[in-house]
Design a protein around this motif. Structure first.
Motif, PDB file in Angstrom:
ATOM      1  N   ASN A   5       1.134  -1.594  -0.098  1.00 20.14           N
ATOM      2  CA  ASN A   5       0.028   0.152   0.106  1.00 20.14           C
ATOM      3  C   ASN A   5       0.648   1.526   0.177  1.00 20.14           C
ATOM      4  OD1 ASN A   5      -2.728  -1.942   0.283  1.00 20.14           O
ATOM      5  ND2 ASN A   5      -2.653  -1.420   2.078  1.00 20.14           N
ATOM      6  N   LEU A   6       1.745   1.255   0.951  1.00 18.44           N
ATOM      7  CA  LEU A   6       2.857   2.250   1.132  1.00 18.44           C
ATOM      8  C   LEU A   6       3.171   2.713  -0.391  1.00 18.44           C
ATOM      9  CD1 LEU A   6       4.366   2.034   4.313  1.00 18.44           C
ATOM     10  CD2 LEU A   6       3.003   3.641   3.636  1.00 18.44           C
ATOM     11  N   HIS A   7       3.776   1.465  -1.328  1.00 16.25           N
ATOM     12  CA  HIS A   7       4.297   1.543  -2.593  1.00 16.25           C
ATOM     13  C   HIS A   7       3.593   1.455  -3.685  1.00 16.25           C
ATOM     14  CE1 HIS A   7       8.410   2.299  -0.792  1.00 16.25           C
ATOM     15  NE2 HIS A   7       8.078   0.677   0.425  1.00 16.25           N
ATOM     16  N   SER A   8       2.197   1.832  -3.228  1.00 14.32           N
ATOM     17  CA  SER A   8       1.163   1.788  -4.750  1.00 14.32           C
ATOM     18  C   SER A   8       1.843   0.258  -5.846  1.00 14.32           C
ATOM     19  CB  SER A   8       1.269   2.760  -5.704  1.00 14.32           C
ATOM     20  OG  SER A   8       0.809   3.874  -4.348  1.00 14.32           O
ATOM     21  N   PHE A   9       2.027  -0.957  -4.477  1.00 13.90           N
ATOM     22  CA  PHE A   9       2.099  -1.740  -5.462  1.00 13.90           C
ATOM     23  C   PHE A   9       1.314  -3.102  -5.413  1.00 13.90           C
ATOM     24  CE2 PHE A   9       4.737  -6.049  -6.605  1.00 13.90           C
ATOM     25  CZ  PHE A   9       5.761  -5.591  -7.528  1.00 13.90           C
ATOM     26  N   LYS A  10       0.855  -3.627  -6.482  1.00  9.97           N
ATOM     27  CA  LYS A  10      -0.556  -4.442  -6.381  1.00  9.97           C
ATOM     28  C   LYS A  10       0.819  -5.990  -5.975  1.00  9.97           C
ATOM     29  CE  LYS A  10      -4.301  -6.508  -8.524  1.00  9.97           C
ATOM     30  NZ  LYS A  10      -5.125  -6.958  -9.941  1.00  9.97           N
ATOM     31  N   ILE A  11       0.373  -6.787  -4.880  1.00 11.28           N
ATOM     32  CA  ILE A  11       0.849  -8.559  -4.646  1.00 11.28           C
ATOM     33  C   ILE A  11      -0.438  -9.255  -4.731  1.00 11.28           C
ATOM     34  CG2 ILE A  11       2.404  -7.397  -2.815  1.00 11.28           C
ATOM     35  CD1 ILE A  11       1.067  -8.070  -0.907  1.00 11.28           C
ATOM     36  N   LYS A  12      -0.146 -10.392  -5.088  1.00 10.97           N
ATOM     37  CA  LYS A  12      -1.318 -11.157  -4.848  1.00 10.97           C
ATOM     38  C   LYS A  12      -0.599 -12.399  -3.371  1.00 10.97           C
ATOM     39  CE  LYS A  12      -3.091 -15.446  -7.416  1.00 10.97           C
ATOM     40  NZ  LYS A  12      -3.158 -15.260  -9.486  1.00 10.97           N
ATOM     41  N   ILE A  13      -1.822 -12.643  -2.882  1.00 13.89           N
ATOM     42  CA  ILE A  13      -1.822 -13.829  -1.213  1.00 13.89           C
ATOM     43  C   ILE A  13      -2.554 -14.720  -1.853  1.00 13.89           C
ATOM     44  CG2 ILE A  13      -2.421 -13.432   0.903  1.00 13.89           C
ATOM     45  CD1 ILE A  13      -0.710 -11.192   0.512  1.00 13.89           C
ATOM     46  N   LYS A  14      -2.220 -16.170  -1.916  1.00 14.60           N
ATOM     47  CA  LYS A  14      -2.432 -17.433  -1.800  1.00 14.60           C
ATOM     48  C   LYS A  14      -2.293 -18.429  -0.679  1.00 14.60           C
ATOM     49  CE  LYS A  14      -0.603 -17.415  -6.917  1.00 14.60           C
ATOM     50  NZ  LYS A  14       0.297 -18.640  -7.989  1.00 14.60           N
ATOM     51  N   GLU A  15      -3.539 -18.464   0.307  1.00 17.07           N
ATOM     52  CA  GLU A  15      -3.398 -19.622   0.846  1.00 17.07           C
ATOM     53  C   GLU A  15      -4.425 -20.642   0.329  1.00 17.07           C
ATOM     54  OE1 GLU A  15      -3.258 -16.122   4.378  1.00 17.07           O
ATOM     55  OE2 GLU A  15      -5.087 -16.389   3.669  1.00 17.07           O
ATOM     56  N   LYS A  16      -3.673 -21.929   1.016  1.00 16.28           N
ATOM     57  CA  LYS A  16      -4.338 -22.972   0.446  1.00 16.28           C
ATOM     58  C   LYS A  16      -3.879 -23.909   1.399  1.00 16.28           C
ATOM     59  CE  LYS A  16      -4.806 -25.710  -3.867  1.00 16.28           C
ATOM     60  NZ  LYS A  16      -4.651 -26.159  -4.686  1.00 16.28           N
TER      61      LYS A  16
END
Length: 113
Positions: free
Chosen positions: A46-57
């Protein structure tokens, strides 16, 4: 270890124009153990305006990652990763075992013991 790597991970992904995915695979389905790490990465994203994807499985991480393509593993490097006793095969510590996955390239970032 993952929190200490976070600034390097974001820098590498931005420089190489890579997408960032955090994979939280657990054979027991207990995702709460890594919750602080995920929150840390989400805050930085959020601070760097960078998109991340979280995978929980609920899955074995080794099996899940073997079927994936186009992955660059970014992992901490310490002295213990250099030793390859047979016990590493049975270890639940992913960083000791993941060097055996030859399908994907790896980027090891040194950390202090």
């Amino acid at each position: 270890e993952m929190e200490t790597l976070s600034s390097s991970v974001f820098d590498i992904c931005e420089t190489l124009n890579l997408k960032l995915s955090l994979c939280n695979y657990d054979t027991e389905g207990d995702f709460s153990e890594k919750k602080n790490i995920i929150e840390h990465y989400e805050t930085l994203a959020n601070l760097h305006s960078f998109k991340i994807k979280i995978k929980e499985k609920k899955a074995n991480p080794i099996r899940e990652l073997r079927v994936e393509n186009d992955i660059l593993h970014i992992a901490p490097f310490d002295k213990s990763i250099m030793y390859k006793p047979i016990a590493n095969f049975f270890s639940q510590n992913f960083s000791r075992y993941f060097l055996g996955i030859e399908k994907h390239p790896k980027l090891l970032i040194p950390i202090e013991d």
